[in-house]
Design a protein around this motif. Structure first.
Motif, mmCIF file in Angstrom:
data_model
loop_
_atom_site.group_PDB
_atom_site.id
_atom_site.type_symbol
_atom_site.label_atom_id
_atom_site.label_comp_id
_atom_site.label_asym_id
_atom_site.label_seq_id
_atom_site.Cartn_x
_atom_site.Cartn_y
_atom_site.Cartn_z
ATOM 1 N N UNK A 256 91.824 34.759 24.560
ATOM 2 C CA UNK A 256 90.369 34.886 24.426
ATOM 3 C C UNK A 256 90.017 35.374 23.024
ATOM 4 N N UNK A 257 88.792 35.001 22.594
ATOM 5 C CA UNK A 257 88.316 35.436 21.272
ATOM 6 C C UNK A 257 87.815 36.876 21.357
ATOM 7 N N UNK A 258 88.027 37.615 20.293
ATOM 8 C CA UNK A 258 87.586 39.003 20.214
ATOM 9 C C UNK A 258 86.719 39.183 18.979
ATOM 10 N N UNK A 259 85.786 40.098 19.077
ATOM 11 C CA UNK A 259 84.911 40.441 17.964
ATOM 12 C C UNK A 259 84.856 41.953 17.861
ATOM 13 N N UNK A 260 85.105 42.465 16.650
ATOM 14 C CA UNK A 260 85.079 43.910 16.426
ATOM 15 C C UNK A 260 84.037 44.232 15.349
ATOM 16 N N UNK A 261 83.310 45.299 15.604
ATOM 17 C CA UNK A 261 82.236 45.723 14.703
ATOM 18 C C UNK A 261 82.544 47.115 14.172
ATOM 19 N N UNK A 262 82.370 47.244 12.858
ATOM 20 C CA UNK A 262 82.651 48.535 12.236
ATOM 21 C C UNK A 262 81.514 49.519 12.527
ATOM 22 N N UNK A 263 81.878 50.736 12.979
ATOM 23 C CA UNK A 263 80.865 51.737 13.306
ATOM 24 C C UNK A 263 80.984 52.983 12.434
ATOM 25 N N UNK A 264 82.076 53.146 11.714
ATOM 26 C CA UNK A 264 82.216 54.320 10.850
ATOM 27 C C UNK A 264 83.320 54.078 9.836
ATOM 28 N N UNK A 265 83.131 54.669 8.632
ATOM 29 C CA UNK A 265 84.130 54.636 7.559
ATOM 30 C C UNK A 265 84.344 56.068 7.104
ATOM 31 N N UNK A 266 85.578 56.527 7.111
ATOM 32 C CA UNK A 266 85.892 57.895 6.701
ATOM 33 C C UNK A 266 85.993 57.970 5.190
ATOM 34 N N UNK A 267 85.607 59.086 4.598
ATOM 35 C CA UNK A 267 85.802 59.245 3.151
ATOM 36 C C UNK A 267 87.287 59.224 2.821
ATOM 37 N N UNK A 268 87.588 58.677 1.626
ATOM 38 C CA UNK A 268 88.993 58.661 1.243
ATOM 39 C C UNK A 268 89.482 60.101 1.082
ATOM 40 N N UNK A 269 90.688 60.318 1.544
ATOM 41 C CA UNK A 269 91.215 61.687 1.580
ATOM 42 C C UNK A 269 92.730 61.640 1.516
ATOM 43 N N UNK A 270 93.348 62.796 1.692
ATOM 44 C CA UNK A 270 94.787 62.875 1.764
ATOM 45 C C UNK A 270 95.273 62.541 3.167
ATOM 46 N N UNK A 271 96.564 62.719 3.396
ATOM 47 C CA UNK A 271 97.159 62.328 4.672
ATOM 48 C C UNK A 271 97.302 63.504 5.646
ATOM 49 N N UNK A 272 96.774 64.686 5.317
ATOM 50 C CA UNK A 272 96.883 65.818 6.232
ATOM 51 C C UNK A 272 96.068 65.556 7.487
ATOM 52 N N UNK A 273 96.618 65.896 8.634
ATOM 53 C CA UNK A 273 95.989 65.757 9.957
ATOM 54 C C UNK A 273 95.705 64.296 10.304
#
Length: 437
Positions: A256-273
């Protein structure tokens, strides 16, 4: 055999003198003609002197052409009908017949040859033609007057004034200079220059665009792509790395076809947590330069997916060693090595935490220094679902909750798309040689 005399002009060669008159011999001597037995011996002339060089005598002399035509004889009208012609007076000369027209002067024969005799025969006439009666130069010929009538030819155009500083003859009227009809004006030259310049600019722009497109389409070398991939995170717009809408044709359960919608973008950061402690320790060998993350939801808003890309500090051999370690030790399938979701406030992923994780995948890219991952879960915050790797949840016949709900397909489909976008930004074609979980 022909001689040079045959090709000379007979009009300019003096005729052969006639023979001297016959002188009677002494009385009583028999006539030569009367006595055939008598041989008449002619006197041998003295040794002649060498004559001056001149044209040889012609074989057949031609009398010179008279310059003045003879007077025409008076025309006697014929006698009327029924009358007798007047009697001829004895002793009166008979009426002269009309003179026949003089034959045209003999021109050069058909078999003309340029010989010395011909030039000698004509040199006198050429000299005579160029001099006047008194020995001076001959008068110039009178100018021709064009015949009047419709067939008369137009006069020749006046000669253009001399150039290069040579002036006209003194006393001659100045002739006005007419502008040349073939010389283009300044406006025409300016328009032609603008046209050529415009065509050159358009051609240069088209060639530059074509060369840029060709250079962008050509794949970069492995070393250049690896170096460029280290700077993709800040040289590429976020909409190219994490599109607002992603269409997965046949990427869902059962094709089946799928569609995904972006709802949030995190600020670029380091890899902690960003990872569980065990996964963070496994990735620490490659180092962390920057981490980019974004969260999507499916068309029904029942599932949420966080996808991320970590830019490492390792070189290409280091990325190859990290990929080998994940493959040989199955680090991508261990449930204690999961990424942490990005739960943006005020979005359907607000309740998406560690306990809601249902499926995940981790990709170690070897041609660019990037680690791509994706983790999915339910949007309603439910817990108690055993996490399952995406590669296991998408297999045919899987009956687990992540497999039947399509969360495994969501994690794998978005990870594939982000991986391809990072490779494209670095100038490398997509490939699937990396270990995935």
């Amino acid at each position: 055999m022909s001689t040079d005399a045959e090709f000379a002009d007979a009009r300019h060669i003096p005729p052969i003198p006639p023979q001297p008159p016959h002188r009677p011999g002494p009385a009583g001597a028999p006539e030569p003609d009367g006595d055939p037995r008598t041989t008449v011996l002619r006197r041998v002339p003295a040794e002649p002197s060498v004559p001056a060089p001149g044209p040889p005598p012609a074989a057949h002399p031609v009398p010179p052409r008279p310059t003045v035509p003879p007077p025409a004889a008076p025309r006697v009208p014929p006698p009327a009908a029924g009358t007798q012609p007047p009697p001829r007076v004895p002793g009166a000369p008979a009426p002269a017949a009309p003179a026949a027209p003089a034959p045209p002067p003999a021109g050069p024969p058909v078999s003309f040859r340029d010989t010395a005799a011909f030039h000698l025969a004509n040199s006198q006439s050429l000299w005579a033609e160029g001099r006047g009666p008194g020995g001076g130069p001959a008068a110039p010929p009178a100018p021709r007057t064009p015949a009047a009538g419709p067939a008369a030819e137009p006069p020749w155009p006046a000669t253009a004034p001399p150039r290069n500083g040579v002036g006209a003859a003194p006393g001659a009227p100045a002739m006005p200079r007419r502008p040349s009809a073939r010389r283009p004006g300044p406006r025409l030259l300016g328009a032609a220059a603008c046209l050529v310049l415009g065509i050159g600019l358009l051609g240069g722009a088209a060639a530059g665009s074509w060369l840029t497109d060709e250079a962008g389409a050509a794949p970069a070398s492995a070393a250049a792509a690896f170096t460029k991939g280290r700077d993709v995170w800040h040289n590429t717009p976020v909409d190219r790395l994490f599109p607002r809408t992603v269409n997965g044709l046949g990427a869902g359960p059962g094709g089946a076809d799928r569609t995904w919608t972006r709802i949030a973008v995190a600020p670029d950061s380091g890899c902690r947590d960003a990872y569980d402690p065990e996964l963070a320790a496994a990735l620490a060998r490659a180092g962390c330069t920057r981490l980019l993350r974004a969260t999507y939801t499916d068309a029904t808003r029942t599932g949420v997916i966080t996808v991320g890309a970590q830019t490492t500090k390792a070189d290409q051999p280091g990325m190859m060693a990290l990929n080998t370690r994940f493959s040989t030790k199955s680090l991508g399938s261990r449930t204690d090595l999961l990424p942490v979701p990005y739960a943006a406030k005020g979005t359907p992923a607000e309740d998406f935490g560690r306990a809601q994780r249902a499926s995940w995948t981790v990709r170690i890219l070897t041609d660019i220094p990037v680690v791509v991952y994706a983790v999915s879960g339910f949007a309603d915050g439910r817990t108690g679902t055993e996490p399952q790797p995406a590669e296991a949840a998408v297999r045919t016949g899987a009956t687990t909750a992540p497999a039947e709900s399509g969360l495994g397909h969501d994690a794998k489909g978005l990870a594939d798309r982000v991986e391809a976008d990072f490779r494209k930004a670095a100038g490398r074609p997509p490939q699937t040689t990396e270990a995935s979980s």
